[in-house]
Design a protein around this motif. Structure first.
Motif, PDB file in Angstrom:
ATOM      1  N   SER A 174     -60.994-120.026 -11.377  1.00  0.00           N
ATOM      2  CA  SER A 174     -60.885-121.131 -10.644  1.00  0.00           C
ATOM      3  C   SER A 174     -60.728-122.469 -11.579  1.00  0.00           C
ATOM      4  O   SER A 174     -60.390-123.580 -10.718  1.00  0.00           O
ATOM      5  CB  SER A 174     -62.143-121.326  -9.608  1.00  0.00           C
ATOM      6  OG  SER A 174     -63.281-121.483 -10.547  1.00  0.00           O
ATOM      7  N   THR A 175     -60.641-122.153 -12.872  1.00  0.00           N
ATOM      8  CA  THR A 175     -60.627-123.410 -13.913  1.00  0.00           C
ATOM      9  C   THR A 175     -61.785-124.324 -13.694  1.00  0.00           C
ATOM     10  O   THR A 175     -61.735-125.312 -13.870  1.00  0.00           O
ATOM     11  CB  THR A 175     -59.238-124.314 -13.924  1.00  0.00           C
ATOM     12  OG1 THR A 175     -59.325-124.747 -12.391  1.00  0.00           O
ATOM     13  CG2 THR A 175     -58.132-123.353 -14.038  1.00  0.00           C
ATOM     14  N   SER A 176     -62.940-123.557 -13.001  1.00  0.00           N
ATOM     15  CA  SER A 176     -64.464-124.313 -13.224  1.00  0.00           C
ATOM     16  C   SER A 176     -64.420-125.748 -12.592  1.00  0.00           C
ATOM     17  O   SER A 176     -64.592-126.655 -13.307  1.00  0.00           O
ATOM     18  CB  SER A 176     -64.555-124.403 -14.672  1.00  0.00           C
ATOM     19  OG  SER A 176     -66.019-124.819 -15.002  1.00  0.00           O
ATOM     20  N   PHE A 177     -64.331-125.731 -11.402  1.00  0.00           N
ATOM     21  CA  PHE A 177     -64.763-126.934 -10.819  1.00  0.00           C
ATOM     22  C   PHE A 177     -66.239-127.155 -10.870  1.00  0.00           C
ATOM     23  O   PHE A 177     -66.519-128.299 -11.440  1.00  0.00           O
ATOM     24  CB  PHE A 177     -64.285-127.056  -9.093  1.00  0.00           C
ATOM     25  CG  PHE A 177     -62.883-127.190  -9.011  1.00  0.00           C
ATOM     26  CD1 PHE A 177     -62.163-126.532  -9.536  1.00  0.00           C
ATOM     27  CD2 PHE A 177     -62.540-128.081  -7.939  1.00  0.00           C
ATOM     28  CE1 PHE A 177     -60.742-126.619  -9.164  1.00  0.00           C
ATOM     29  CE2 PHE A 177     -61.290-128.296  -7.422  1.00  0.00           C
ATOM     30  CZ  PHE A 177     -60.242-127.499  -8.243  1.00  0.00           C
ATOM     31  N   ALA A 178     -67.228-126.363 -10.547  1.00  0.00           N
ATOM     32  CA  ALA A 178     -68.558-126.129 -10.823  1.00  0.00           C
ATOM     33  C   ALA A 178     -69.148-127.353 -10.438  1.00  0.00           C
ATOM     34  O   ALA A 178     -70.287-127.636 -11.057  1.00  0.00           O
ATOM     35  CB  ALA A 178     -68.764-125.995 -12.178  1.00  0.00           C
ATOM     36  N   ASN A 179     -68.652-127.855  -9.295  1.00  0.00           N
ATOM     37  CA  ASN A 179     -69.204-129.339  -8.824  1.00  0.00           C
ATOM     38  C   ASN A 179     -68.830-129.612  -7.598  1.00  0.00           C
ATOM     39  O   ASN A 179     -67.717-130.048  -7.276  1.00  0.00           O
ATOM     40  CB  ASN A 179     -68.734-130.475 -10.103  1.00  0.00           C
ATOM     41  CG  ASN A 179     -69.385-131.736  -9.774  1.00  0.00           C
ATOM     42  OD1 ASN A 179     -69.787-132.279  -8.508  1.00  0.00           O
ATOM     43  ND2 ASN A 179     -69.561-132.341 -10.798  1.00  0.00           N
ATOM     44  N   PRO A 180     -69.882-129.887  -6.505  1.00  0.00           N
ATOM     45  CA  PRO A 180     -69.321-130.060  -5.367  1.00  0.00           C
ATOM     46  C   PRO A 180     -68.836-131.531  -5.072  1.00  0.00           C
ATOM     47  O   PRO A 180     -67.940-131.854  -4.358  1.00  0.00           O
ATOM     48  CB  PRO A 180     -70.587-130.127  -4.281  1.00  0.00           C
ATOM     49  CG  PRO A 180     -71.452-128.969  -4.971  1.00  0.00           C
ATOM     50  CD  PRO A 180     -71.211-129.423  -6.647  1.00  0.00           C
ATOM     51  N   ALA A 181     -69.239-132.547  -5.770  1.00  0.00           N
ATOM     52  CA  ALA A 181     -68.677-133.992  -5.562  1.00  0.00           C
ATOM     53  C   ALA A 181     -67.236-133.998  -6.163  1.00  0.00           C
ATOM     54  O   ALA A 181     -66.388-134.597  -5.633  1.00  0.00           O
ATOM     55  CB  ALA A 181     -69.589-134.928  -6.170  1.00  0.00           C
ATOM     56  N   VAL A 182     -67.137-133.401  -7.485  1.00  0.00           N
ATOM     57  CA  VAL A 182     -65.957-133.517  -7.887  1.00  0.00           C
ATOM     58  C   VAL A 182     -64.871-132.690  -6.949  1.00  0.00           C
ATOM     59  O   VAL A 182     -63.706-133.004  -6.950  1.00  0.00           O
ATOM     60  CB  VAL A 182     -65.770-132.775  -9.396  1.00  0.00           C
ATOM     61  CG1 VAL A 182     -64.520-132.260  -9.992  1.00  0.00           C
ATOM     62  CG2 VAL A 182     -66.673-133.546 -10.423  1.00  0.00           C
ATOM     63  N   THR A 183     -65.059-131.409  -6.541  1.00  0.00           N
ATOM     64  CA  THR A 183     -64.422-130.720  -5.597  1.00  0.00           C
ATOM     65  C   THR A 183     -63.983-131.518  -4.409  1.00  0.00           C
ATOM     66  O   THR A 183     -62.764-131.744  -4.258  1.00  0.00           O
ATOM     67  CB  THR A 183     -64.917-129.331  -5.046  1.00  0.00           C
ATOM     68  OG1 THR A 183     -65.671-128.756  -6.020  1.00  0.00           O
ATOM     69  CG2 THR A 183     -64.364-128.791  -4.174  1.00  0.00           C
ATOM     70  N   ILE A 184     -64.756-132.320  -3.775  1.00  0.00           N
ATOM     71  CA  ILE A 184     -64.290-133.222  -2.556  1.00  0.00           C
ATOM     72  C   ILE A 184     -63.305-134.519  -3.330  1.00  0.00           C
ATOM     73  O   ILE A 184     -62.385-134.557  -2.583  1.00  0.00           O
ATOM     74  CB  ILE A 184     -65.662-133.656  -2.019  1.00  0.00           C
ATOM     75  CG1 ILE A 184     -66.603-132.834  -1.507  1.00  0.00           C
ATOM     76  CG2 ILE A 184     -65.329-135.049  -1.177  1.00  0.00           C
ATOM     77  CD1 ILE A 184     -67.980-133.329  -0.894  1.00  0.00           C
ATOM     78  N   GLY A 185     -63.731-134.992  -4.397  1.00  0.00           N
ATOM     79  CA  GLY A 185     -62.917-135.838  -4.822  1.00  0.00           C
ATOM     80  C   GLY A 185     -61.262-135.208  -5.165  1.00  0.00           C
ATOM     81  O   GLY A 185     -60.504-136.176  -5.079  1.00  0.00           O
ATOM     82  N   ARG A 186     -61.376-134.257  -5.771  1.00  0.00           N
ATOM     83  CA  ARG A 186     -60.052-133.582  -6.063  1.00  0.00           C
ATOM     84  C   ARG A 186     -59.208-133.280  -4.862  1.00  0.00           C
ATOM     85  O   ARG A 186     -58.050-133.027  -4.832  1.00  0.00           O
ATOM     86  CB  ARG A 186     -60.203-132.199  -7.215  1.00  0.00           C
ATOM     87  CG  ARG A 186     -60.751-132.930  -8.461  1.00  0.00           C
ATOM     88  CD  ARG A 186     -61.108-131.750  -9.263  1.00  0.00           C
ATOM     89  NE  ARG A 186     -59.866-130.855  -9.625  1.00  0.00           N
ATOM     90  CZ  ARG A 186     -59.852-129.768 -10.631  1.00  0.00           C
ATOM     91  NH1 ARG A 186     -61.177-129.729 -11.355  1.00  0.00           N
ATOM     92  NH2 ARG A 186     -58.922-129.057 -10.844  1.00  0.00           N
ATOM     93  N   ALA A 187     -59.772-133.278  -3.404  1.00  0.00           N
ATOM     94  CA  ALA A 187     -59.067-133.059  -2.601  1.00  0.00           C
ATOM     95  C   ALA A 187     -58.293-134.414  -2.277  1.00  0.00           C
ATOM     96  O   ALA A 187     -57.235-134.354  -1.377  1.00  0.00           O
ATOM     97  CB  ALA A 187     -59.764-132.679  -1.206  1.00  0.00           C
ATOM     98  N   PHE A 188     -58.370-135.547  -2.838  1.00  0.00           N
ATOM     99  CA  PHE A 188     -57.902-136.494  -2.537  1.00  0.00           C
ATOM    100  C   PHE A 188     -56.611-137.103  -3.366  1.00  0.00           C
ATOM    101  O   PHE A 188     -56.357-138.429  -3.666  1.00  0.00           O
ATOM    102  CB  PHE A 188     -59.008-137.978  -2.667  1.00  0.00           C
ATOM    103  CG  PHE A 188     -59.830-137.762  -1.498  1.00  0.00           C
ATOM    104  CD1 PHE A 188     -59.517-138.893  -0.536  1.00  0.00           C
ATOM    105  CD2 PHE A 188     -60.718-137.276  -1.322  1.00  0.00           C
ATOM    106  CE1 PHE A 188     -60.502-138.932   0.737  1.00  0.00           C
ATOM    107  CE2 PHE A 188     -61.681-137.104  -0.174  1.00  0.00           C
ATOM    108  CZ  PHE A 188     -61.492-137.828   0.710  1.00  0.00           C
ATOM    109  N   THR A 189     -56.102-135.856  -4.092  1.00  0.00           N
ATOM    110  CA  THR A 189     -54.787-136.260  -4.819  1.00  0.00           C
ATOM    111  C   THR A 189     -54.014-135.066  -4.828  1.00  0.00           C
ATOM    112  O   THR A 189     -54.485-133.753  -4.988  1.00  0.00           O
ATOM    113  CB  THR A 189     -55.338-136.216  -6.475  1.00  0.00           C
ATOM    114  OG1 THR A 189     -54.112-136.828  -7.092  1.00  0.00           O
ATOM    115  CG2 THR A 189     -56.207-135.296  -6.845  1.00  0.00           C
TER     116      THR A 189
END
Length: 250
Positions: A174-189
């Protein structure tokens, strides 16, 4: 006295924002510099993330503990729940809110800096092997952080956590998101680092499972703290900022 809650929330928002700005921005730069080499793109992206994460931990760890990650915040509260000087349960929701808002702002900022149209990602990440990768990445992250906490090696937090995230870019599917907040943030790009909103819930579910496994492994391997009371997840005092008090999480 620890830093006030507003100061800690500002540190969590700023740290998570700049972390996501680094992930997204370096991903955009990588695709522009190396348009025909995905492996090189990932190397460029992961290298920038490693250095930025280490710096952010060193800057903001003494203020908020440098969680930048909801599962780290919850695990920090759980670990210190019997310690009156640890993170309070009432601080969990504000921490997570600050982290999530910061992550979204980070994507928006990176998009703006590189002239990318603001919008949601179209990159689907919805395969079971990616969810397994998130479980492994998050479990390892929690194990690392709280192994440092419980063995009195907090001074190693910045390089150790950054190194782990850099490695996990490559050894997890998965290339290591490992972070719910970062996962949500990366949906915005809608760029190299993005994730479609429909893929976010499964990723977060996998991260929660990984966090539970990581905490269980910490309890089994490090049942009692053996080092200093200062931890990588707890803010230091306002009177003195010692290297041992610096904390982290991607």
């Amino acid at each position: 006295m620890p830093a006030t809650l507003p100061r800690r929330l500002l540190a969590e928002l700023l740290g998570t924002m700049l972390l996501v700005t680094t992930v997204v921005g370096s991903g955009i730069m990588a695709t522009r510099l190396s348009p025909d080499d995905v492996g090189l793109q990932l190397l460029e992206n992961s290298t920038a993330t490693v250095f930025a994460l280490a710096v952010l931990v060193l800057i903001l760890g003494p203020v908020s503990g440098a969680h930048f990650n909801p599962v780290v915040t919850v695990a920090a509260w759980w670990s210190d729940r019997h310690d009156p000087t640890g993170l309070s349960a009432k601080d969990i929701a504000p921490y997570i809110a600050a982290q999530t808002l910061g992550a979204i702002a980070g994507s928006v900022l990176a998009n703006a800096m590189f002239g990318v149209a603001q919008g949601m990602s179209a990159t689907a990440r919805d395969k079971p092997q990616l969810w397994l990768g998130e479980i492994v990445a998050t479990a390892g992250l929690l194990l690392l952080i709280f192994a440092l906490v419980r063995s009195g090696r907090a001074a190693l937090a910045a390089p150790a956590v950054a190194a782990y995230i850099g490695a996990a870019y490559w050894f997890t599917s998965s290339t290591s998101f490992a972070n719910p907040a970062v996962t949500i943030g990366r949906a915005f790009t809608d760029t190299f680092a993005g994730i479609t909103p429909t893929s976010v819930p499964a990723f977060i579910g996998a991260q929660i499972i990984g966090a539970l496994i990581g905490v269980a492994l910490v309890a089994a391997l490090y049942p009692k703290a053996t080092g200093s009371a200062e931890t990588v997840t707890r803010p230091s005092s306002q009177q003195a900022i010692e290297p041992e008090a610096v904390g982290a999480a991607p």
